[in-house]
Scaffold this active site. Structure first.
Site, PDB file in Angstrom:
ATOM      1  N   GLY A 189       0.114 -32.606  35.451  1.00 32.79           N
ATOM      2  CA  GLY A 189      -1.135 -32.051  35.997  1.00 32.79           C
ATOM      3  C   GLY A 189      -2.003 -33.204  36.445  1.00 32.79           C
ATOM      4  O   GLY A 189      -2.230 -34.140  35.668  1.00 32.79           O
TER       5      GLY A 189
ATOM      6  N   GLN B 255       6.307 -24.185  35.138  1.00 30.27           N
ATOM      7  CA  GLN B 255       4.967 -24.426  34.578  1.00 30.27           C
ATOM      8  C   GLN B 255       4.177 -23.120  34.447  1.00 30.27           C
ATOM      9  O   GLN B 255       3.292 -22.993  33.613  1.00 30.27           O
ATOM     10  CB  GLN B 255       4.167 -25.406  35.450  1.00 30.27           C
ATOM     11  CG  GLN B 255       4.643 -26.853  35.387  1.00 30.27           C
ATOM     12  CD  GLN B 255       5.634 -27.190  36.469  1.00 30.27           C
ATOM     13  OE1 GLN B 255       6.448 -26.339  36.857  1.00 30.27           O
ATOM     14  NE2 GLN B 255       5.624 -28.432  36.955  1.00 30.27           N
TER      15      GLN B 255
ATOM     16  N   ASP C  69      -2.865 -31.513  43.763  1.00 28.63           N
ATOM     17  CA  ASP C  69      -2.522 -32.870  43.343  1.00 28.63           C
ATOM     18  C   ASP C  69      -3.089 -33.911  44.288  1.00 28.63           C
ATOM     19  O   ASP C  69      -3.296 -35.063  43.896  1.00 28.63           O
ATOM     20  CB  ASP C  69      -0.998 -32.997  43.246  1.00 28.63           C
ATOM     21  CG  ASP C  69      -0.475 -32.127  42.118  1.00 28.63           C
ATOM     22  OD1 ASP C  69      -0.239 -30.925  42.360  1.00 28.63           O
ATOM     23  OD2 ASP C  69      -0.362 -32.637  40.996  1.00 28.63           O
TER      24      ASP C  69
ATOM     25  N   ASN D 151       0.226 -29.550  46.667  1.00 26.76           N
ATOM     26  CA  ASN D 151       0.293 -28.910  45.368  1.00 26.76           C
ATOM     27  C   ASN D 151       1.734 -28.540  45.049  1.00 26.76           C
ATOM     28  O   ASN D 151       2.636 -28.756  45.864  1.00 26.76           O
ATOM     29  CB  ASN D 151      -0.617 -27.660  45.351  1.00 26.76           C
ATOM     30  CG  ASN D 151      -0.901 -27.167  43.943  1.00 26.76           C
ATOM     31  OD1 ASN D 151      -1.274 -27.935  43.057  1.00 26.76           O
ATOM     32  ND2 ASN D 151      -0.673 -25.878  43.717  1.00 26.76           N
TER      33      ASN D 151
HETATM   34  C1  LIG Z   1      -4.919 -29.374  37.921  1.00 26.87           C
HETATM   35  S1  LIG Z   1      -3.647 -30.281  38.595  1.00 26.87           S
HETATM   36  C2  LIG Z   1      -2.305 -29.269  38.329  1.00 26.87           C
HETATM   37  C3  LIG Z   1      -1.276 -29.448  39.396  1.00 26.87           C
HETATM   38  O1  LIG Z   1      -0.294 -30.399  38.972  1.00 26.87           O
HETATM   39  C4  LIG Z   1       0.920 -29.700  38.874  1.00 26.87           C
HETATM   40  O2  LIG Z   1       2.052 -30.465  39.143  1.00 26.87           O
HETATM   41  P1  LIG Z   1       2.921 -31.027  37.888  1.00 26.87           P
HETATM   42  O3  LIG Z   1       3.031 -29.907  36.904  1.00 26.87           O
HETATM   43  O4  LIG Z   1       4.229 -31.425  38.523  1.00 26.87           O
HETATM   44  O5  LIG Z   1       2.140 -32.217  37.371  1.00 26.87           O
HETATM   45  C5  LIG Z   1       0.790 -28.610  39.910  1.00 26.87           C
HETATM   46  O6  LIG Z   1       0.915 -29.110  41.207  1.00 26.87           O
HETATM   47  C6  LIG Z   1      -0.599 -28.148  39.612  1.00 26.87           C
HETATM   48  O7  LIG Z   1      -1.229 -27.387  40.599  1.00 26.87           O
END
Ligand SMILES: CSC[C@H]1O[C@H](OP(=O)(O)O)[C@H](O)[C@@H]1O
Length: 353
Positions: A55, A202, A243, A253
């Site tokens: 995140g 996720q 992101d 994202n």
């Molecule tokens: C609030 S940022 C969350 C954002 O990050 C996630 O990616 P990952 O789980 O690979 O770090 C995803 O894009 C979320 O929207």
């Protein structure tokens, strides 16, 4: 699993405790809520790379805490030596994941304050205190963002989310899920439909977990049922995290966001993005943003169970780009930007905001 977990500002995804970095081991969710402790910045780098912590805001703060550990691990006795050791650690932490701008932002913020120290001891103190302050500010930023976004949602809305942009993607409270929390706190009753978000899930493992433990009515849909849900009137609005957002309003994202946004446009459903200013990158052009490609085994199996034949090609981008014409608004702690984004996004950074 303890049924009484409170996933709100009281539960920290990552924090500094007794000169260690403590974080929730997210790859174990939803089956186990385990906290891990690290005293070596290389362990934090590995945690970011392997999505033990993930995140954008959470990895930005984790990177900052990683430099705090590096400062303590360094044997340097002079400013020059310690700054050199911190730069070596910064490179290792920065290389873990390329798309989320918050990681680079958090590391740069710490390196800049480190240079203001006169002695090695002063540098150690300012690095750690700044990283801890960054973590506390993240929660306040999320709450301000939530309030700005809550006015966009109505009583009895069913809101679709994608991936996890919740408390588990930040220090606490969340960005997209922070908007949903603030909407409830404003007295409106809302339901949530969370997409599973293959391949790492996720949505099912993290978003459904945290919203269920925070008392929300949350339903799970496979990514393939986004169109069905919208075509059958099950979704009133969408809110996702980000992101990296560039000044033209292109949003990077989790993979699948572009498809959700396209479907929302098709069905006339408002599609919002919630992100702190630390996720906005005013310098990089959309075409120059690096999309992280992850290993094929995430797609050809779930855990240790194979779901595809051996030796086949896999295309596994972790993120995609959603163009501004599909976005109804970008919710931040400084207000909501709307089209034309190349005019409204820079205004968010003006002092009187
Ligand atoms: C609030 S940022 C969350 C954002 O990050 C996630 O990616 P990952 O789980 O690979 O770090 C995803 O894009 C979320 O929207």
């Amino acid at each position: 699993m303890d049924k009484n977990i409170a996933i709100d500002s009281s539960l920290r995804t990552v924090e500094w405790k007794d000169n260690k970095v403590v974080m929730i081991e997210q790859t174990k969710l939803p089956n186990e809520l385990i906290f891990v402790e690290y005293d070596d910045f290389n362990q934090v780098a590995n945690a970011i790379k392997t999505l033990i912590v993930r995140g954008a805001p959470a990895i930005g703060v984790s990177g900052a805490f990683g430099l705090g550990l590096a400062a303590l691990q360094s044997k340097a006795t002079t400013k020059e030596e310690l700054l050199s050791d911190l730069e070596d650690a910064r490179k290792i932490l920065f290389a873990t994941r390329p798309t989320a701008v918050n990681l680079g932002w958090g590391l740069e913020k710490i390196m800049n304050v480190a240079k203001t120290g006169e002695t090695a001891e002063q540098i150690r103190e300012i690095v750690i205190s700044t990283a801890k302050k960054m973590a506390e500010e993240d929660i306040q930023i999320n709450k301000a963002m939530g309030k700005n976004g809550a006015i966009l949602f109505d009583n009895n809305d069913t809101i679709m989310t994608h991936c996890n942009a919740g408390a588990l993607a930040t220090v606490a409270y969340g960005t997209a899920l922070g908007v949903i929390r603030a909407t409830r706190e404003s007295g409106k009753n809302v339901k949530v439909i969370a997409t599973e978000t293959r391949p790492i899930q996720q949505g099912s493992r993290l978003t459904a977990f945290e919203l269920k433990h925070d008392g929300f009515d949350v339903s799970l849909v496979p990514d393939t049922a986004v169109g069905y849900s919208m075509a059958n009137g099950l979704v009133n609005k969408v809110v996702v995290g980000a992101d990296r957002i560039v000044k033209t309003g292109h949003v990077f994202n989790k993979i699948g966001t572009y498809q959700v946004a396209t479907m929302a446009k098709q069905h006339g459903i408002p599609f919002y993005v919630a992100a702190p200013l630390s996720t906005i990158d005013l310098k990089t052009k959309a075409e120059d943003v690096i999309i992280e490609m992850r290993k094929g085994s995430e797609v050809t199996g779930i855990g240790d169970k194979k779901t595809a034949p051996d030796d086949i090609g896999v295309i596994n981008p972790a993120f995609d780009m959603t163009p501004p014409e599909l976005i109804s608004g970008i919710i931040t702690e400084k207000g909501v930007a709307t089209a034309p984004y190349e005019k409204s996004i820079p205004k968010l950074f003006e002092a009187n905001n």
